[in-house]
Design a protein around this motif. Structure first.
Motif, short mmCIF file in Angstrom:
data_model
loop_
_atom_site.label_atom_id
_atom_site.label_comp_id
_atom_site.label_asym_id
_atom_site.label_seq_id
_atom_site.Cartn_x
_atom_site.Cartn_y
_atom_site.Cartn_z
N LEU A 179 -5.06 1.75 10.40
CA LEU A 179 -4.95 0.31 10.16
C LEU A 179 -3.93 0.01 9.07
CD1 LEU A 179 -8.71 -0.80 10.19
CD2 LEU A 179 -6.97 -1.38 11.89
N ARG A 180 -3.87 0.86 8.07
CA ARG A 180 -2.99 0.63 6.93
C ARG A 180 -1.59 1.18 7.13
NH1 ARG A 180 -8.05 0.61 5.07
NH2 ARG A 180 -8.51 -0.35 3.03
N GLY A 181 -1.39 2.00 8.16
CA GLY A 181 -0.13 2.70 8.29
C GLY A 181 0.05 3.72 7.19
N ALA A 182 -1.06 4.29 6.73
CA ALA A 182 -1.05 5.23 5.61
C ALA A 182 -1.34 6.63 6.11
CB ALA A 182 -2.09 4.82 4.56
N GLY A 183 -1.06 7.61 5.26
CA GLY A 183 -1.43 8.98 5.56
C GLY A 183 -2.91 9.22 5.26
N LEU A 184 -3.43 10.30 5.81
CA LEU A 184 -4.81 10.70 5.58
C LEU A 184 -4.81 12.06 4.90
CD1 LEU A 184 -7.89 10.29 6.01
CD2 LEU A 184 -7.62 11.50 8.19
N MET A 224 0.84 -1.17 0.00
CA MET A 224 0.00 0.00 0.00
C MET A 224 0.89 1.24 0.00
SD MET A 224 -2.98 -1.11 2.66
CE MET A 224 -3.92 -2.64 2.40
N SER A 225 0.63 2.17 -0.92
CA SER A 225 1.49 3.33 -1.05
C SER A 225 0.73 4.63 -0.99
CB SER A 225 2.28 3.26 -2.36
OG SER A 225 1.40 3.13 -3.45
N GLY A 226 -0.51 4.67 -1.48
CA GLY A 226 -1.26 5.91 -1.52
C GLY A 226 -1.93 6.21 -0.20
N PRO A 227 -2.43 7.45 -0.04
CA PRO A 227 -3.11 7.82 1.19
C PRO A 227 -4.56 7.37 1.19
CG PRO A 227 -3.09 9.68 -0.29
CD PRO A 227 -2.33 8.57 -0.99
N VAL A 228 -5.18 7.45 2.34
CA VAL A 228 -6.63 7.37 2.43
C VAL A 228 -7.15 8.79 2.24
CG1 VAL A 228 -8.61 6.90 3.94
CG2 VAL A 228 -6.62 5.37 3.95
N VAL A 229 -8.07 8.98 1.32
CA VAL A 229 -8.62 10.30 1.02
C VAL A 229 -10.04 10.36 1.55
CG1 VAL A 229 -9.38 11.86 -0.83
CG2 VAL A 229 -7.18 10.68 -1.01
N VAL A 230 -10.38 11.46 2.19
CA VAL A 230 -11.75 11.63 2.68
C VAL A 230 -12.26 12.99 2.25
CG1 VAL A 230 -10.96 12.51 4.94
CG2 VAL A 230 -13.25 11.53 4.71
N GLY A 231 -13.51 13.01 1.80
CA GLY A 231 -14.14 14.26 1.43
C GLY A 231 -14.77 14.92 2.64
N ALA A 232 -14.54 16.22 2.79
CA ALA A 232 -15.07 16.98 3.92
C ALA A 232 -15.84 18.18 3.40
CB ALA A 232 -13.94 17.43 4.84
N ASP A 233 -17.06 18.35 3.90
CA ASP A 233 -17.85 19.51 3.51
C ASP A 233 -18.48 20.23 4.70
OD1 ASP A 233 -19.94 17.91 4.28
OD2 ASP A 233 -20.79 17.65 2.28
N GLY A 234 -18.10 19.81 5.91
CA GLY A 234 -18.63 20.46 7.10
C GLY A 234 -19.89 19.85 7.66
N SER A 235 -20.47 18.88 6.96
CA SER A 235 -21.69 18.24 7.44
C SER A 235 -21.37 17.20 8.50
CB SER A 235 -22.43 17.56 6.28
OG SER A 235 -21.67 16.48 5.77
N ALA A 236 -22.38 16.84 9.30
CA ALA A 236 -22.19 15.79 10.30
C ALA A 236 -21.81 14.47 9.64
CB ALA A 236 -23.46 15.64 11.13
N SER A 237 -22.39 14.20 8.46
CA SER A 237 -22.09 12.96 7.75
C SER A 237 -20.63 12.91 7.33
CB SER A 237 -23.00 12.85 6.52
OG SER A 237 -22.70 11.68 5.78
N SER A 238 -20.10 14.05 6.87
CA SER A 238 -18.69 14.05 6.43
C SER A 238 -17.75 13.95 7.61
CB SER A 238 -18.39 15.29 5.59
OG SER A 238 -18.12 16.41 6.38
N LEU A 239 -18.11 14.51 8.76
CA LEU A 239 -17.26 14.38 9.94
C LEU A 239 -17.22 12.93 10.42
CD1 LEU A 239 -18.08 17.58 12.03
CD2 LEU A 239 -15.93 17.01 10.87
N ALA A 240 -18.35 12.23 10.32
CA ALA A 240 -18.34 10.80 10.63
C ALA A 240 -17.43 10.05 9.67
CB ALA A 240 -19.75 10.24 10.57
N ALA A 241 -17.45 10.46 8.39
CA ALA A 241 -16.58 9.83 7.40
C ALA A 241 -15.12 10.11 7.71
CB ALA A 241 -16.92 10.33 6.00
N VAL A 242 -14.80 11.30 8.20
CA VAL A 242 -13.42 11.64 8.56
C VAL A 242 -12.93 10.72 9.68
CG1 VAL A 242 -11.97 13.41 9.64
CG2 VAL A 242 -13.51 14.03 7.78
N GLY A 243 -13.76 10.49 10.68
CA GLY A 243 -13.38 9.59 11.76
C GLY A 243 -13.10 8.19 11.25
N THR A 244 -13.98 7.69 10.38
CA THR A 244 -13.78 6.36 9.81
C THR A 244 -12.51 6.32 8.96
OG1 THR A 244 -16.14 5.87 9.79
CG2 THR A 244 -14.76 4.64 8.24
N ALA A 245 -12.29 7.36 8.16
CA ALA A 245 -11.10 7.42 7.31
C ALA A 245 -9.83 7.44 8.14
CB ALA A 245 -11.17 8.64 6.40
#
Length: 295
Positions: A28-33, A1-22
């Motif tokens: 887990l991967r030892g990757a950047g975010l 694994m070489s690439g980062p985990v990418v997460v979309g953020a727009d300020g919504s509660a749903s996106s903040l939950a996604a940030v936590g999961t990301a």
């Protein structure tokens, strides 16, 4: 694994939950975010700075920077060991995140972002990325069941092989069990021809069920050896695929499916089963496109 985990953020509660999961996925991967906010307003040629009558920290540009700063704070609170970078990228969210997926190991998005109508169960960004992303896409819905297995939807299609690999890798990373689940009905399962052409074209009692059980076994063949630490259960259930997987997702920590399974039309990029799961599953859903995943 070489690439980062990418997460979309727009300020919504749903996106903040996604940030936590990301953040947890990156740990887990030892990757950047990499936290990405798609900044559409410059393309609309509207003023980006603060109003002359407002505070100096006002304006659209500062608002976008606050979105990624808040997301980064959430990520660091969840996984302080993860290297977090953030970016405000000019463009429409679908285009921006699809471009980001080309160099990512995983893209994570919320199920519905800012401006989503109550009746819109899943945002267009999530659906689009699941269909067109260049890496696996995880859509964060409800909180997953703690200690549950990774649930793999098996259909036996060649396009689903990358989803099988991804599910085994996720189970290994999480130290979780894997449930490979296949749902079938007589209406969608062809009856194998008799060995003797003189015999009637009909199977023995229970033959359809045994055929579908073999399909599951063949779909995961070889993966037990490459992931010996993963406890695997297989199950072939007579019933509708959507209903069976949605119900099973209640006790899963992640549901993994391919983008399109058996019987998919060439022009249908995201299968109807995958779309139904994105709308109604009770845990995060990872959609893995054949040949675009498993870098």
């Amino acid at each position: 694994m070489s690439g980062p985990v990418v997460v979309g953020a727009d300020g919504s509660a749903s996106s903040l939950a996604a940030v936590g999961t990301a953040a947890r996925e990156a740990a887990l991967r030892g990757a950047g975010l990499r936290i990405v906010h798609a900044f559409l307003w410059p393309a609309m040629h509207v003023p980006l700075g603060p109003s002359g009558l407002g505070p100096p920290e006002g304006g659209l540009r500062h608002a976008a920077q606050r979105v990624v700063a808040e997301a980064a704070e959430r990520a660091r609170s969840v996984a302080p060991e993860v290297d977090v970078t953030k970016a405000v990228v000019t463009g429409e969210p679908l285009t921006v995140l699809e471009a980001q997926s080309r160099a990512a190991e995983l893209v994570v998005v919320g199920s519905r972002g800012m401006g989503g109508f109550i009746g819109l169960l899943l945002g267009s960004t999530a659906v689009h990325l699941a269909a067109h992303g260049q890496c696996p896409v995880m859509v964060v819905r409800e909180q997953p069941a703690a200690g549950g297995p990774v649930l793999l939807g098996v259909d036996g299609s060649p396009a689903g092989a990358d989803a099988v690999d991804f599910a085994f890798a996720e189970a290994a990373l999480r130290g979780a069990g894997l449930l490979a689940l296949h749902a079938w009905t007589p209406w969608h399962t062809p009856v194998p021809p008799p060995q003797d052409p003189a015999m009637p074209y009909a199977g023995e009692p229970g033959e359809l069920a045994r055929t579908e059980e073999r399909l599951v076994a063949e779909a995961i063949a070889g993966r037990r050896e490459t992931h010996p630490g993963v406890e695997v259960r297989t199950k072939a259930v007579r019933g509708g695929t959507r209903e069976t997987l949605i119900e099973a997702s209640r006790t899963a920590q992640l549901l993994v499916v391919g983008a399109r399974g058996r019987g998919g039309f060439a022009g249908l990029v995201l299968g109807s089963v995958s779309q139904a799961l994105l709308h109604h599953a009770h845990c995060p859903v990872a959609v893995v496109r054949g040949s675009a995943a498993g870098r």
